[in-house]
Structures are given as C-alpha cells and as structure tokens.
Design a protein around this motif. Structure first.
Motif, PDB file in Angstrom:
ATOM      1  N   ASP A 120       6.816  16.493 -35.965  1.00 48.66           N
ATOM      2  CA  ASP A 120       6.489  15.811 -37.552  1.00 48.66           C
ATOM      3  C   ASP A 120       8.099  15.956 -38.218  1.00 48.66           C
ATOM      4  O   ASP A 120       7.305  16.462 -40.028  1.00 48.66           O
ATOM      5  CB  ASP A 120       5.239  17.066 -37.059  1.00 48.66           C
ATOM      6  CG  ASP A 120       3.999  17.230 -36.525  1.00 48.66           C
ATOM      7  OD1 ASP A 120       3.938  15.990 -35.715  1.00 48.66           O
ATOM      8  OD2 ASP A 120       3.371  18.072 -36.105  1.00 48.66           O
ATOM      9  N   SER A 121       8.662  16.058 -38.494  1.00 47.10           N
ATOM     10  CA  SER A 121       9.863  16.254 -39.077  1.00 47.10           C
ATOM     11  C   SER A 121      10.174  14.788 -39.556  1.00 47.10           C
ATOM     12  O   SER A 121      10.650  13.836 -38.338  1.00 47.10           O
ATOM     13  CB  SER A 121      11.000  17.293 -38.642  1.00 47.10           C
ATOM     14  OG  SER A 121      11.471  16.168 -37.512  1.00 47.10           O
ATOM     15  N   VAL A 122      10.967  14.485 -40.688  1.00 43.71           N
ATOM     16  CA  VAL A 122      11.567  13.568 -40.864  1.00 43.71           C
ATOM     17  C   VAL A 122      13.453  13.252 -41.427  1.00 43.71           C
ATOM     18  O   VAL A 122      13.491  14.433 -42.049  1.00 43.71           O
ATOM     19  CB  VAL A 122      10.680  13.026 -42.371  1.00 43.71           C
ATOM     20  CG1 VAL A 122      11.858  11.845 -42.814  1.00 43.71           C
ATOM     21  CG2 VAL A 122       9.378  12.666 -42.091  1.00 43.71           C
ATOM     22  N   ILE A 123      13.918  12.742 -40.664  1.00 44.75           N
ATOM     23  CA  ILE A 123      15.500  12.825 -40.760  1.00 44.75           C
ATOM     24  C   ILE A 123      15.925  11.357 -41.803  1.00 44.75           C
ATOM     25  O   ILE A 123      15.456  10.598 -41.101  1.00 44.75           O
ATOM     26  CB  ILE A 123      16.017  13.495 -39.257  1.00 44.75           C
ATOM     27  CG1 ILE A 123      15.630  14.777 -39.233  1.00 44.75           C
ATOM     28  CG2 ILE A 123      17.664  12.848 -39.731  1.00 44.75           C
ATOM     29  CD1 ILE A 123      16.314  14.960 -37.886  1.00 44.75           C
ATOM     30  N   ALA A 124      16.952  11.541 -42.359  1.00 51.69           N
ATOM     31  CA  ALA A 124      17.582  10.048 -42.850  1.00 51.69           C
ATOM     32  C   ALA A 124      18.750  10.271 -42.310  1.00 51.69           C
ATOM     33  O   ALA A 124      19.138  11.680 -42.583  1.00 51.69           O
ATOM     34  CB  ALA A 124      17.721  10.590 -44.654  1.00 51.69           C
ATOM     35  N   VAL A 160      15.759  17.088 -33.555  1.00 49.14           N
ATOM     36  CA  VAL A 160      14.668  17.161 -34.480  1.00 49.14           C
ATOM     37  C   VAL A 160      13.075  17.567 -33.848  1.00 49.14           C
ATOM     38  O   VAL A 160      12.850  16.951 -32.955  1.00 49.14           O
ATOM     39  CB  VAL A 160      14.296  15.311 -33.662  1.00 49.14           C
ATOM     40  CG1 VAL A 160      13.491  14.953 -35.272  1.00 49.14           C
ATOM     41  CG2 VAL A 160      15.918  14.606 -34.761  1.00 49.14           C
ATOM     42  N   PRO A 161      12.589  18.269 -34.673  1.00 49.51           N
ATOM     43  CA  PRO A 161      11.121  18.797 -34.549  1.00 49.51           C
ATOM     44  C   PRO A 161       9.941  18.162 -34.506  1.00 49.51           C
ATOM     45  O   PRO A 161      10.723  17.078 -35.508  1.00 49.51           O
ATOM     46  CB  PRO A 161      11.049  20.038 -35.431  1.00 49.51           C
ATOM     47  CG  PRO A 161      12.284  20.379 -36.079  1.00 49.51           C
ATOM     48  CD  PRO A 161      13.488  19.485 -35.813  1.00 49.51           C
ATOM     49  N   MET A 163       9.513  16.912 -29.524  1.00 52.02           N
ATOM     50  CA  MET A 163      10.866  17.402 -30.256  1.00 52.02           C
ATOM     51  C   MET A 163      11.946  16.430 -29.484  1.00 52.02           C
ATOM     52  O   MET A 163      12.077  16.259 -27.971  1.00 52.02           O
ATOM     53  CB  MET A 163      11.360  18.680 -29.574  1.00 52.02           C
ATOM     54  CG  MET A 163      11.927  19.139 -30.616  1.00 52.02           C
ATOM     55  SD  MET A 163      12.727  20.478 -30.236  1.00 52.02           S
ATOM     56  CE  MET A 163      13.329  21.020 -28.700  1.00 52.02           C
ATOM     57  N   LEU A 164      12.943  15.984 -30.623  1.00 50.91           N
ATOM     58  CA  LEU A 164      14.248  15.326 -29.556  1.00 50.91           C
ATOM     59  C   LEU A 164      14.881  15.940 -29.400  1.00 50.91           C
ATOM     60  O   LEU A 164      15.215  16.396 -30.534  1.00 50.91           O
ATOM     61  CB  LEU A 164      13.988  14.055 -30.499  1.00 50.91           C
ATOM     62  CG  LEU A 164      15.226  13.604 -29.930  1.00 50.91           C
ATOM     63  CD1 LEU A 164      15.677  12.456 -29.351  1.00 50.91           C
ATOM     64  CD2 LEU A 164      15.121  11.617 -31.614  1.00 50.91           C
ATOM     65  N   GLU A 165      15.593  15.752 -28.981  1.00 45.09           N
ATOM     66  CA  GLU A 165      17.164  16.568 -28.936  1.00 45.09           C
ATOM     67  C   GLU A 165      18.265  15.632 -28.382  1.00 45.09           C
ATOM     68  O   GLU A 165      18.000  15.126 -27.080  1.00 45.09           O
ATOM     69  CB  GLU A 165      17.503  18.032 -27.859  1.00 45.09           C
ATOM     70  CG  GLU A 165      17.951  19.065 -27.620  1.00 45.09           C
ATOM     71  CD  GLU A 165      17.366  20.672 -27.313  1.00 45.09           C
ATOM     72  OE1 GLU A 165      19.604  21.117 -27.398  1.00 45.09           O
ATOM     73  OE2 GLU A 165      16.435  20.142 -26.641  1.00 45.09           O
ATOM     74  N   ILE A 166      19.198  15.438 -29.017  1.00 45.22           N
ATOM     75  CA  ILE A 166      19.923  14.968 -28.213  1.00 45.22           C
ATOM     76  C   ILE A 166      21.536  15.573 -28.469  1.00 45.22           C
ATOM     77  O   ILE A 166      21.995  16.243 -29.458  1.00 45.22           O
ATOM     78  CB  ILE A 166      20.784  13.601 -29.866  1.00 45.22           C
ATOM     79  CG1 ILE A 166      19.327  12.401 -30.145  1.00 45.22           C
ATOM     80  CG2 ILE A 166      22.063  12.668 -29.693  1.00 45.22           C
ATOM     81  CD1 ILE A 166      19.447  12.384 -31.304  1.00 45.22           C
ATOM     82  N   LYS A 167      21.901  15.511 -27.439  1.00 43.09           N
ATOM     83  CA  LYS A 167      23.397  17.123 -26.345  1.00 43.09           C
ATOM     84  C   LYS A 167      24.788  15.588 -26.424  1.00 43.09           C
ATOM     85  O   LYS A 167      24.750  14.940 -25.516  1.00 43.09           O
ATOM     86  CB  LYS A 167      22.761  17.477 -25.486  1.00 43.09           C
ATOM     87  CG  LYS A 167      21.608  18.816 -25.729  1.00 43.09           C
ATOM     88  CD  LYS A 167      21.273  18.572 -24.573  1.00 43.09           C
ATOM     89  CE  LYS A 167      20.621  19.714 -24.488  1.00 43.09           C
ATOM     90  NZ  LYS A 167      20.265  20.272 -22.963  1.00 43.09           N
ATOM     91  N   ASN A 168      25.819  15.964 -27.365  1.00 45.13           N
ATOM     92  CA  ASN A 168      26.781  15.633 -27.363  1.00 45.13           C
ATOM     93  C   ASN A 168      26.794  14.090 -26.365  1.00 45.13           C
ATOM     94  O   ASN A 168      27.634  13.664 -25.507  1.00 45.13           O
ATOM     95  CB  ASN A 168      27.602  16.226 -26.313  1.00 45.13           C
ATOM     96  CG  ASN A 168      28.944  16.099 -26.176  1.00 45.13           C
ATOM     97  OD1 ASN A 168      29.694  16.198 -27.150  1.00 45.13           O
ATOM     98  ND2 ASN A 168      29.577  16.481 -25.047  1.00 45.13           N
TER      99      ASN A 168
END
Length: 259
Positions: free
Chosen positions: A28-32, A25-26, A1-6
């Motif tokens: 196996d997920s896709v984000i645009a 970003v969990p 998992m990817l986590e972006i904080k502030n």
C-alpha cells in the motif's frame, strides 16, 4: 511487499543500465522514480515483471523470487503485477472495451481472449472501470479515435482489470499536456488508494512527482542516489540527481545600461 536486492542489468553492448539497485516497497505504498534520461528508470520498472531480464540480483514479491521463476510461475505472478505503459500499448483497431478486456489474458488464456470469450463478471468489471475512468460513453470507440489522455485512461482500466497487487507505471504523462497530466496522475493515485495497491511510477516531471507521490527515489547512472520524502526534494538533491542547474523557477529579468 516488493523487495529489490542488488539488481544489475548489463546489455550485450556493455552498457550497465542498473548497477546494484536495492529497494523495499511496502504494501500500500507509492514511490516515484525520477532521474535524467538513461538513469535506468524504465529498465528498473521492466525488470520487476521481467519484460527486461535482469543480469543479476533478485526481485522478491510477497516472498517469492520473480527472477527464479519459470515461464508458468512467471505467467501466474504477472497476473498480480499491472503495468501502465508510456505509449499506451493499445491495439488501435480494437474497441475501448476490447482493449480493457485484453488485461484478462493472464486469466482466460490466448484463444479465449482472441475469440472475445470473457467471463460475464470480467465484462461487468470492465464496464465499471470504464465508468470510473470517465470513458463509459466510449466503450465501442476504436482506440485510434481517442485522445492521448483517453488512451492513457484505457491503459489504466486495462491494468486494473487484472486485479493487481502491484502497479508499475512507466512515464504516464510523457505525451500529455500539463492539465491532462495532473488529471491522469490524480486518477492513478486515487485508484491505487481505492484498491489498496503498491505503486511505482517512473516519471520525468519532478513537480508532478512531488505533488502526488509521498516517497521519491532518484536514480543517476543506474544507481540510487536519493531515497526520501517528497518534501526533502531541494536544490541540493536535484543537483545530485540531475547535475548542477539553476532550479529557481522564477523568471529572471535582465537590465542593460545603454548610457
């Protein structure tokens, strides 16, 4: 998992490209990522693998802070973060195969890579990937002999030979015609699903984003102003992200009264 904080990125000029971005970003997920030019999309993508150094905030991949890593740990972490570049980032004088194998640099080291000494399994995987992206007949072609769409496919294969867990894609269709753009996006998302990757795509084409990416994040002046599903993108959302505009794509006809 990817986590972006502030996450904040402030350049020496005083420009603040990112103003406290937070995202999860969990697996196996896709984000645009969408938004106007200067919104911070490319900066955000490049901060994740520290091609751009964040000013503050944190980026956590599988429980480990990318921001706090030293050079050795960062080099190891980058093995699992593949990147596909807008301008392809190929070496024109090298062959298609050599460009793909350059994605193994993080595993074999600089000198073995420079001397083309790659493990047999890496070469076999490169052949498999080139066949998968439709370039099996171009193995020995120089990169500068390829079309834009073909060059992007080489970039895709190069990213995947790293065996990444996270794929960062920066404007993959910016220089491509509409048909090739769809083909490239379809290929990327098929490979993401096949390899069970998480994927963040920075893309300027809202229609393509809606077509291929289930979750969309809108950036405006370094801030997240929308985070939702593709079917939630409507006129109000587009106005929030891009500013007021007539988003009706139907051609309007004008009539004049001459009489």
């Amino acid at each position: 998992m990817l986590e972006i904080k502030n996450l904040v990125k402030k350049y020496p000029s005083g420009e603040e490209a990112l103003k406290g971005v937070s995202l999860v970003v969990p697996d196996d997920s896709v984000i645009a990522l969408i938004g106007p030019s200067g919104a911070g999309k490319s900066t955000l993508i490049r901060c994740i693998n520290r091609l751009v150094e964040p000013t503050s905030g944190d980026i956590i991949v599988n429980g480990k802070s990318i921001v706090k890593m030293g050079k050795k740990d960062l080099r190891l972490a980058r093995r699992k973060i593949g990147m596909i570049f807008q301008e392809y980032a190929l070496v024109d004088r090298l062959t298609v195969m050599e460009n793909v194998l350059s994605g193994q640099l993080g595993y074999v080291g600089f000198w073995k890579s420079a001397l083309r000494k790659f493990p047999k399994e890496a070469v076999e995987k490169a052949f498999t990937l080139l066949e998968r992206v439709g370039l099996a007949d171009y193995v020995d072609n120089r990169a500068d002999q390829l079309s834009g769409g073909q060059r992007q496919r080489v970039g895709i294969a190069r990213a995947l030979i790293q065996n990444p867990e996270l794929l960062l894609v920066d404007e993959p269709t910016a220089s491509l015609d509409p048909k090739t753009s769809r083909q490239v996006m379809r290929l990327i998302l098929e490979l993401v699903e096949e390899n069970k990757l998480s994927c963040i795509v920075n893309i300027h084409d809202v229609q393509l984003a809606r077509m291929f990416c289930p979750r969309i994040v809108g950036l405006q002046k370094g801030l997240v102003v929308f985070d939702g599903t593709s079917d939630q993108i409507d006129t109000d959302v587009l106005n929030t992200i891009y500013g007021e505009e007539d988003w009706n794509l139907k051609k309007k006809t004008e009539s004049t009264d001459e009489g």
